[in-house]
Design a protein around this motif. Sequence first.
Motif, PDB file in Angstrom:
ATOM      1  N   ARG A  21       0.832  -1.208   0.000  1.00  0.00           N
ATOM      2  CA  ARG A  21       0.000   0.000   0.000  1.00  0.00           C
ATOM      3  C   ARG A  21       0.865   1.258   0.000  1.00  0.00           C
ATOM      4  N   ALA A  22       1.936   1.248   0.756  1.00  0.00           N
ATOM      5  CA  ALA A  22       2.837   2.417   0.788  1.00  0.00           C
ATOM      6  C   ALA A  22       3.453   2.635  -0.594  1.00  0.00           C
ATOM      7  N   TRP A  23       3.873   1.566  -1.267  1.00  0.00           N
ATOM      8  CA  TRP A  23       4.422   1.697  -2.610  1.00  0.00           C
ATOM      9  C   TRP A  23       3.385   2.309  -3.548  1.00  0.00           C
ATOM     10  N   LEU A  24       2.178   1.746  -3.537  1.00  0.00           N
ATOM     11  CA  LEU A  24       1.136   2.187  -4.461  1.00  0.00           C
ATOM     12  C   LEU A  24       0.783   3.654  -4.262  1.00  0.00           C
ATOM     13  N   ARG A  25       0.750   4.078  -3.052  1.00  0.00           N
ATOM     14  CA  ARG A  25       0.372   5.469  -2.761  1.00  0.00           C
ATOM     15  C   ARG A  25       1.437   6.473  -3.202  1.00  0.00           C
ATOM     16  N   GLN A  26       2.681   6.024  -3.292  1.00  0.00           N
ATOM     17  CA  GLN A  26       3.757   6.947  -3.656  1.00  0.00           C
ATOM     18  C   GLN A  26       4.094   6.940  -5.145  1.00  0.00           C
ATOM     19  N   LEU A  27       3.821   5.827  -5.815  1.00  0.00           N
ATOM     20  CA  LEU A  27       4.156   5.728  -7.237  1.00  0.00           C
ATOM     21  C   LEU A  27       3.151   6.505  -8.078  1.00  0.00           C
ATOM     22  N   ARG A  28       3.670   7.268  -9.021  1.00  0.00           N
ATOM     23  CA  ARG A  28       2.810   8.062  -9.893  1.00  0.00           C
ATOM     24  C   ARG A  28       2.829   7.572 -11.331  1.00  0.00           C
ATOM     25  N   TYR A  29       3.892   6.904 -11.728  1.00  0.00           N
ATOM     26  CA  TYR A  29       4.026   6.376 -13.076  1.00  0.00           C
ATOM     27  C   TYR A  29       3.999   4.844 -13.064  1.00  0.00           C
ATOM     28  N   PHE A  30       4.831   4.271 -12.234  1.00  0.00           N
ATOM     29  CA  PHE A  30       4.990   2.816 -12.191  1.00  0.00           C
ATOM     30  C   PHE A  30       3.805   2.140 -11.511  1.00  0.00           C
ATOM     31  N   TYR A  31       3.559   0.910 -11.943  1.00  0.00           N
ATOM     32  CA  TYR A  31       2.605   0.016 -11.296  1.00  0.00           C
ATOM     33  C   TYR A  31       3.388  -1.116 -10.656  1.00  0.00           C
ATOM     34  N   PHE A  32       2.890  -1.622  -9.546  1.00  0.00           N
ATOM     35  CA  PHE A  32       3.428  -2.872  -8.998  1.00  0.00           C
ATOM     36  C   PHE A  32       2.645  -3.990  -9.665  1.00  0.00           C
ATOM     37  N   LYS A  33       3.355  -4.930 -10.274  1.00  0.00           N
ATOM     38  CA  LYS A  33       2.717  -6.081 -10.891  1.00  0.00           C
ATOM     39  C   LYS A  33       3.124  -7.333 -10.126  1.00  0.00           C
ATOM     40  N   ARG A  34       2.124  -8.000  -9.591  1.00  0.00           N
ATOM     41  CA  ARG A  34       2.351  -9.253  -8.863  1.00  0.00           C
ATOM     42  C   ARG A  34       2.427 -10.381  -9.881  1.00  0.00           C
ATOM     43  N   ALA A  35       3.351 -11.281  -9.696  1.00  0.00           N
ATOM     44  CA  ALA A  35       3.521 -12.411 -10.605  1.00  0.00           C
ATOM     45  C   ALA A  35       2.253 -13.248 -10.672  1.00  0.00           C
ATOM     46  N   TRP A  36       1.978 -13.783 -11.842  1.00  0.00           N
ATOM     47  CA  TRP A  36       0.885 -14.734 -11.994  1.00  0.00           C
ATOM     48  C   TRP A  36       1.268 -16.027 -11.296  1.00  0.00           C
ATOM     49  N   GLY A  37       2.533 -16.384 -11.409  1.00  0.00           N
ATOM     50  CA  GLY A  37       3.048 -17.560 -10.705  1.00  0.00           C
ATOM     51  C   GLY A  37       2.875 -18.853 -11.474  1.00  0.00           C
ATOM     52  N   GLY A  38       3.168 -19.944 -10.787  1.00  0.00           N
ATOM     53  CA  GLY A  38       3.053 -21.259 -11.407  1.00  0.00           C
ATOM     54  C   GLY A  38       4.038 -21.420 -12.540  1.00  0.00           C
ATOM     55  N   HIS A  39       3.544 -21.913 -13.653  1.00  0.00           N
ATOM     56  CA  HIS A  39       4.410 -22.166 -14.812  1.00  0.00           C
ATOM     57  C   HIS A  39       4.490 -20.968 -15.755  1.00  0.00           C
ATOM     58  N   ALA A  40       4.002 -19.824 -15.327  1.00  0.00           N
ATOM     59  CA  ALA A  40       4.037 -18.629 -16.175  1.00  0.00           C
ATOM     60  C   ALA A  40       5.445 -18.069 -16.323  1.00  0.00           C
ATOM     61  N   ASN A  41       6.365 -18.465 -15.447  1.00  0.00           N
ATOM     62  CA  ASN A  41       7.760 -18.023 -15.478  1.00  0.00           C
ATOM     63  C   ASN A  41       7.870 -16.498 -15.442  1.00  0.00           C
ATOM     64  N   ASP A  42       7.005 -15.874 -14.643  1.00  0.00           N
ATOM     65  CA  ASP A  42       7.072 -14.428 -14.476  1.00  0.00           C
ATOM     66  C   ASP A  42       7.457 -14.126 -13.040  1.00  0.00           C
ATOM     67  N   GLY A  43       7.743 -12.904 -12.772  1.00  0.00           N
ATOM     68  CA  GLY A  43       8.101 -12.499 -11.418  1.00  0.00           C
ATOM     69  C   GLY A  43       7.417 -11.196 -11.068  1.00  0.00           C
ATOM     70  N   ASP A  44       7.536 -10.809  -9.812  1.00  0.00           N
ATOM     71  CA  ASP A  44       7.039  -9.501  -9.396  1.00  0.00           C
ATOM     72  C   ASP A  44       7.902  -8.442 -10.070  1.00  0.00           C
ATOM     73  N   GLU A  45       7.295  -7.293 -10.343  1.00  0.00           N
ATOM     74  CA  GLU A  45       8.039  -6.217 -10.980  1.00  0.00           C
ATOM     75  C   GLU A  45       7.293  -4.903 -10.826  1.00  0.00           C
ATOM     76  N   PHE A  46       8.025  -3.834 -11.032  1.00  0.00           N
ATOM     77  CA  PHE A  46       7.427  -2.515 -11.192  1.00  0.00           C
ATOM     78  C   PHE A  46       7.499  -2.223 -12.678  1.00  0.00           C
ATOM     79  N   GLN A  47       6.390  -1.727 -13.248  1.00  0.00           N
ATOM     80  CA  GLN A  47       6.391  -1.486 -14.690  1.00  0.00           C
ATOM     81  C   GLN A  47       5.595  -0.236 -15.035  1.00  0.00           C
TER      82      GLN A  47
END
Length: 192
Positions: A21-47
């Motif tokens: 919540r602290a991240w989201l409230r301060q970011l104005r351009y970037f989004y926090f993206k939570r990984a889908w997980g499993g076999h998606a081979n993705d990770g958490d990131e800011f984008q």
Amino acid sequence: MQIEKLSDNWLFERHAQSTIRAWLRQLRYFYFKRAWGGHANDGDEFQVAFSFTDRQDLIKKVGQLGLTLNTIPEDFPRPAIGQPYPADEYNKFKHEIKQFTDLEQPGHSMIFGHKAFIWVQDHSIHITISGTRDDNRYEVTEDDFNVCIQLEKQFDNLGWAKTIDKSLEKSVCCLSRAKYPELYGEETIVPT
């Protein structure tokens, strides 16, 4: 069946709700993206994604990030669709920008002194931050968040606020105000 939101258990598995919540409230351009997980081979990131209008605008904006788009010669070898390649052989190929197949994707880059992953998609430049602390591109830390804050100041200087591409908000993994308004509000935080 379409999932409207990720479960709280998944959202807050790696980071406390108060941290996110602290991240989201301060970011104005970037989004926090939570990984889908499993076999998606993705990770958490800011984008963040910025739109561009045409080839000239793309080259200009990439240049404002301090990067140059490399040209791919017409005779440069390209992978054949459906043909498997050993990793070391495949890594020799250049990744082209779909809209402009003579231009190479920036990929892993340095912008304003920070590591970022830059990928050009249809009419948008995607900038992803993760792995700042330890090169683990599947996790984000406070270090990644701080890089986002510093980059947002640079984006302000470039006047890019009006070119933010909101299409990222369509993903259930993107913790946007549109999909997860409760994470932006002032209500009481439930301990996780």
